[in-house]
Motif scaffolding. Structure first.
Motif, mmCIF file in Angstrom:
data_model
loop_
_atom_site.group_PDB
_atom_site.id
_atom_site.type_symbol
_atom_site.label_atom_id
_atom_site.label_comp_id
_atom_site.label_asym_id
_atom_site.label_seq_id
_atom_site.Cartn_x
_atom_site.Cartn_y
_atom_site.Cartn_z
ATOM 1 N N SER A 21 55.151 -19.919 -20.833
ATOM 2 C CA SER A 21 54.682 -18.117 -21.317
ATOM 3 C C SER A 21 54.380 -17.122 -20.801
ATOM 4 C CB SER A 21 54.173 -18.094 -22.275
ATOM 5 O OG SER A 21 54.156 -16.796 -22.350
ATOM 6 N N PHE A 75 50.904 -14.168 -26.838
ATOM 7 C CA PHE A 75 51.693 -14.697 -28.220
ATOM 8 C C PHE A 75 51.385 -15.095 -29.674
ATOM 9 C CE2 PHE A 75 53.675 -19.111 -29.767
ATOM 10 C CZ PHE A 75 54.563 -18.586 -30.635
ATOM 11 N N TYR A 93 53.435 -7.022 -32.449
ATOM 12 C CA TYR A 93 54.587 -7.618 -31.541
ATOM 13 C C TYR A 93 54.307 -5.738 -30.801
ATOM 14 C CZ TYR A 93 58.843 -8.718 -29.278
ATOM 15 O OH TYR A 93 60.303 -8.654 -28.825
ATOM 16 N N PHE A 140 57.416 -15.645 -25.415
ATOM 17 C CA PHE A 140 58.345 -17.028 -26.191
ATOM 18 C C PHE A 140 57.696 -17.888 -25.316
ATOM 19 C CE2 PHE A 140 59.093 -12.943 -28.900
ATOM 20 C CZ PHE A 140 58.870 -12.903 -29.916
#
Length: 257
Positions: free
Chosen positions: A180, A186, A216, A251
Motif C-alpha cells: 500500500s 489504512f 475515509y 487498501f
C-alpha cells in the motif's frame, strides 16, 4: 454531563491548545505541530468523555484507555518528526500559497480544533452506552490492537527507511509499504471501526460511524492522500510515479509486476 456541554468543553480546550500551537509555529516556522496537537487534542477529548460520560463504566473505560493510548502514540510519533526535521513539505507549500500569512495559519489551526470536536463524537457515542455487550468490547479491543499495531509498524518501517541517507530521494517499498502507498493511513482508518462497533446499542450509536466514514473522506479526498502524494511527486518525481503505477493507493494488495 450532556453532549452539548461535553462538545463545548472539548472545543474550548482544543481551541486553547491550537492558539499555543499557532504561537509555536510562528516562532519556529514549522506548522507540523498542528498534527501533534490534533492527536493530543483527541487524547484530551477521550479523557473528558471518559470522566463525564453518562454510559456504563466499561464503555467509559474503553474510551479512556483506547482513545488516549492511540492518541498518545500518534502524538509522540509526530512530535519526534516535528522537532527533528524541517517543516513538512505540505505545510511549506501552504506557507508559500498563503504568502506566509499568519492570519491564514491561525484560521487553519482553529479549524483543526473543530476537527478535534468532530472526531470526538464517535468517542462520545461509546461513552454514552448504557450497557455494551461483552462481544462488542472484545471486538473493539481486537480491532484497536490490530490497527494501532499495524500503524505503528508502518510508521517504524518508514522512519527506518528515511533515516538511511542512501535512501534520500527514493520511495520506501519495503515492509507494509510494498502493499500500500499509505499503509499508515489504512490502519488509521481501520482504527475508527473500534468505536463504531462499541457504540452499537448506544443512544448515540449513529455518531460512532462518523469516525470511519469521515476519516475515509479526509484521507482519500481532502487532507491526507492528495496532499501527501502531491508532495511526493514534487520531491521524488518519476520514482514515485512508478510507485503509483505498481502499488495500491490505500487498501493493501499485492503490487503489480
Amino acid at each position: 454531563m450532556r453532549l452539548s456541554e461535553q462538545v463545548l468543553l472539548i472545543w474550548l480546550l482544543a481551541a486553547a491548545m491550537m492558539v499555543l500551537g499557532w504561537i509555536w509555529q510562528r516562532r519556529r516556522s514549522n506548522a507540523g505541530i498542528v498534527d501533534v496537537l490534533w492527536s493530543a487534542g483527541l487524547g484530551m477529548a477521550a479523557l473528558v468523555l471518559a470522566s463525564t460520560g453518562t454510559g456504563a463504566l466499561s464503555a467509559r473505560l474503553l474510551v479512556g484507555v483506547l482513545g488516549t493510548a492511540w492518541a498518545l502514540r500518534l502524538a509522540l510519533h509526530l512530535w519526534a518528526r516535528v522537532r527533528s526535521e524541517p517543516e513538512d513539505g505540505r505545510y511549506r507549500a501552504l506557507r508559500e500559497h498563503w504568502h506566509g500569512s499568519q492570519a491564514m495559519f491561525f484560521g487553519f489551526f482553529q479549524f483543526q480544533a473543530l476537527l478535534v470536536v468532530l472526531f470526538a463524537l464517535p468517542l462520545a457515542a461509546v461513552a454514552a452506552h448504557p450497557a455494551p455487550a461483552t462481544w462488542q468490547l472484545a471486538a473493539a479491543a481486537l480491532i484497536w490492537l490490530f490497527s494501532v499495531a499495524g500503524e505503528a509498524l508502518a510508521d517504524a518501517q518508514l522512519a527506518r527507511f528515511r533515516a538511511n541517507p542512501a535512501n534520500r530521494g527514493k520511495t520506501c517499498r519495503s515492509g507494509l509499504w510494498r502493499y500500500s502507498r499509505h499503509p499508515n493511513y489504512f490502519f488509521e482508518w481501520l482504527h475508527w471501526f473500534s468505536y463504531a462497533i462499541a457504540a452499537i446499542g448506544s443512544p448515540l450509536a449513529w455518531l460512532g460511524w462518523l469516525g470511519p466514514v469521515v476519516m475515509y473522506l479526509f484521507l482519500r479526498y481532502l487532507s491526507g492522500i492528495p496532499f501527501t502524494e502531491q508532495q511526493a511527486l514534487r520531491t521524488r518525481g518519476d520514482d514515485y510515479r512508478d510507485y503509483q503505477r505498481r502499488t495500491p493507493m490505500l487498501f493493501p494488495w499485492f503490487p503489480k509486476s
